[in-house]
Design a protein around this motif. Structure first.
Motif, mmCIF file in Angstrom:
data_model
loop_
_atom_site.group_PDB
_atom_site.id
_atom_site.type_symbol
_atom_site.label_atom_id
_atom_site.label_comp_id
_atom_site.label_asym_id
_atom_site.label_seq_id
_atom_site.Cartn_x
_atom_site.Cartn_y
_atom_site.Cartn_z
ATOM 1 N N TRP A 2 0.630 -1.262 -0.063
ATOM 2 C CA TRP A 2 0.086 0.004 -0.344
ATOM 3 C C TRP A 2 1.185 1.346 0.037
ATOM 4 O O TRP A 2 0.759 1.992 -0.596
ATOM 5 N N ARG A 3 2.299 1.580 0.951
ATOM 6 C CA ARG A 3 2.672 2.363 0.844
ATOM 7 C C ARG A 3 3.476 2.338 0.060
ATOM 8 O O ARG A 3 3.845 3.564 -0.531
ATOM 9 N N ARG A 6 0.860 3.709 -2.949
ATOM 10 C CA ARG A 6 -0.292 5.682 -2.560
ATOM 11 C C ARG A 6 0.549 7.139 -3.357
ATOM 12 O O ARG A 6 -0.118 6.998 -3.627
ATOM 13 N N PHE A 80 -8.691 4.480 -2.800
ATOM 14 C CA PHE A 80 -9.064 2.748 -2.146
ATOM 15 C C PHE A 80 -10.156 1.897 -3.206
ATOM 16 O O PHE A 80 -10.042 1.081 -3.795
ATOM 17 N N PRO A 83 -7.236 0.001 -6.475
ATOM 18 C CA PRO A 83 -6.602 -0.697 -5.620
ATOM 19 C C PRO A 83 -6.494 -1.035 -4.755
ATOM 20 O O PRO A 83 -5.702 -2.057 -4.323
ATOM 21 N N LEU A 84 -7.558 -1.064 -3.944
ATOM 22 C CA LEU A 84 -7.999 -1.944 -2.579
ATOM 23 C C LEU A 84 -8.084 -3.720 -3.104
ATOM 24 O O LEU A 84 -7.501 -4.494 -2.831
ATOM 25 N N VAL A 87 -3.823 -4.918 -4.495
ATOM 26 C CA VAL A 87 -3.797 -4.783 -3.323
ATOM 27 C C VAL A 87 -4.155 -6.418 -2.508
ATOM 28 O O VAL A 87 -2.663 -7.182 -1.953
ATOM 29 N N SER A 88 -5.368 -6.003 -2.127
ATOM 30 C CA SER A 88 -6.103 -7.272 -1.642
ATOM 31 C C SER A 88 -5.651 -8.551 -1.703
ATOM 32 O O SER A 88 -5.870 -9.640 -1.239
ATOM 33 N N GLU A 380 -7.928 0.387 8.597
ATOM 34 C CA GLU A 380 -6.823 -0.974 7.863
ATOM 35 C C GLU A 380 -7.724 -2.157 8.466
ATOM 36 O O GLU A 380 -7.457 -3.110 7.987
ATOM 37 N N CYS A 383 -9.839 -3.488 6.230
ATOM 38 C CA CYS A 383 -9.094 -4.042 4.704
ATOM 39 C C CYS A 383 -8.439 -5.602 4.944
ATOM 40 O O CYS A 383 -8.638 -5.783 4.349
#
Length: 400
Positions: A2-3, A6, A80, A83-84, A87-88, A380, A383
């Protein structure tokens, strides 16, 4: 993950994201996706329509379980939406490997291109092309605000636009597609659940209203002598709100183009785009018909010419009952109560693909309901709950 993702495409001025298709920010997102795939030993490929795939196992088997979403954004969108899900998906694979499960079906993670349609005005371009819901001819006609065509943009980004088109061979590889997405609304916040299952996507579309009047001097033209399309446009915006309220639907004029766009000039053309969505087709038809009827009445009153063009439309999507019920069974076995099943007014790649392959969706709670905005947010813990739920689903589908 995520970092590292971002900062890409983030505007210092607004705090929102400007990750538009086939731009520099999009290229950075694509490199990020490729790096995540290669770091996990997955086979990375880009299909004929520019969608990215990361494969575990042999895709030629034809029963793959696929997950993922998109990395592009609306203008000044949140972190989100899209991308969520990507990433997930990588995080869920990490979780499954930590569980030391044995995969019995191929698994893939996908990043669909141009889901938001921010640059060319049509949503879900990558998945629409793949599913044959967007013709090659129509795709070639797509242009951004600077007049750059979709093929030109792809070529400038280093991709071959001559290959775009339906991809039935790729769809034949997929046995099920499950997309995780932040909820765009507050249903889960109201029920107190961190994760939910999608039931359906409302029918929705985009209509372009062209109001043509007469350009003239703002300081010397008497009010009674004006043919000002801005007045008709403004009245139509109010009509859209009224029609939506009466029908229990939503209608939004969120984009406008004005010519000649001078402070001291009466416009000759006001072009506005209507986005409308409703729980069923009949209600949607009622809203759009009502808005157009009001617009034409106002246009006649002010001597304005009006053209209305439907630029895109997606009918109601009912996700496959069997796959949705299977998700409920898998997740219900690990929960004290059944997960909520909810509909949504937002379109997704999963909705486009539902006409070709079995699809399902998971939603992660959005405590404010805000989306398509820098204020978009998911906690968080929620998520993480989404990652766990997705891992459980993938294990149930691909590891039995």
């Amino acid at each position: 993950m995520w970092r590292s993702l971002r900062p890409i495409g983030r505007s210092d001025a607004s705090g929102g994201y400007r990750r538009y298709a086939w731009t520099g920010a999009d290229a950075e997102c694509r490199l990020w996706f490729q790096a995540q795939a290669e770091a996990r030993g997955l086979d990375h490929e880009v299909d004929r329509n520019g969608n990215q795939w990361a494969w575990l196992g042999d895709p030629a088997r034809g029963d793959a379980v696929v997950t993922g979403s998109h990395l592009d954004s609306v203008p000044d969108g949140g972190a989100f939406d899209g991308p969520l899900g990507v990433v997930s998906s990588f995080a869920a694979l990490d979780e499954l490997r930590a569980r030391r499960v044995s995969f019995t079906r191929p698994l893939a993670i996908v990043n669909f291109g141009d889901e938001e349609g921010a640059r060319f005005g049509l949503a879900c371009v990558g998945s629409r092309l793949t599913a044959g819901q967007l013709t090659v001819e129509a795709a070639h006609r797509l242009r951004d605000g600077d007049g750059v065509s979709l093929p030109q943009a792809m070529e400038a980004a280093g991709y071959d636009p001559s290959t775009i088109g339906p991809d039935p061979e790729r769809l034949a590889r997929i046995g099920a597609f499950v997309e995780l997405h932040v909820e765009q609304g507050r249903a889960l916040d109201l029920t107190g659940d961190p994760v939910g299952i999608a039931s359906a996507i409302w029918p929705h579309g985009r209509w372009r209203f062209d109001f043509r009047g007469e350009a003239n001097h703002a300081g010397t033209t008497r009010l009674v002598d004006r043919r000002d399309p801005m007045l008709t446009y403004a009245e139509t915006v109010l009509a859209a709100r009224r029609e939506a309220e009466l029908a229990g639907a939503v209608a939004t004029f969120g984009k406008i183009s004005v010519e000649p766009n001078g402070v001291n000039a009466i416009p000759s053309l006001v072009r506005g785009w209507l986005d409308s969505r409703a729980a069923d087709q009949s209600t949607l038809d009622t809203v759009v018909t009502g808005v157009e009827k009001a617009a034409r009445e106002y246009a006649d009153r002010h001597g304005i010419d009006l053209d209305v063009v439907r630029e895109s439309f997606t009918p109601v999507v009912e996700f496959e009952d069997a796959l949705r019920d299977e998700l409920g069974t898998i997740l219900g076995a690990r929960s004290e109560r059944p997960l909520p099943v909810l509909g949504t007014g937002a379109g997704h790649d999963a909705g486009i693909l539902s006409g070709s392959i079995p699809t399902a969706m998971l939603f992660v709670r959005n405590p404010t309901g805000v989306s398509h905005s820098p204020a978009e947010y998911a906690a968080e813990d929620d998520c993480v709950a989404g990652v766990t739920a997705l891992a459980d689903v993938l294990e149930g589908l691909a590891c039995r």
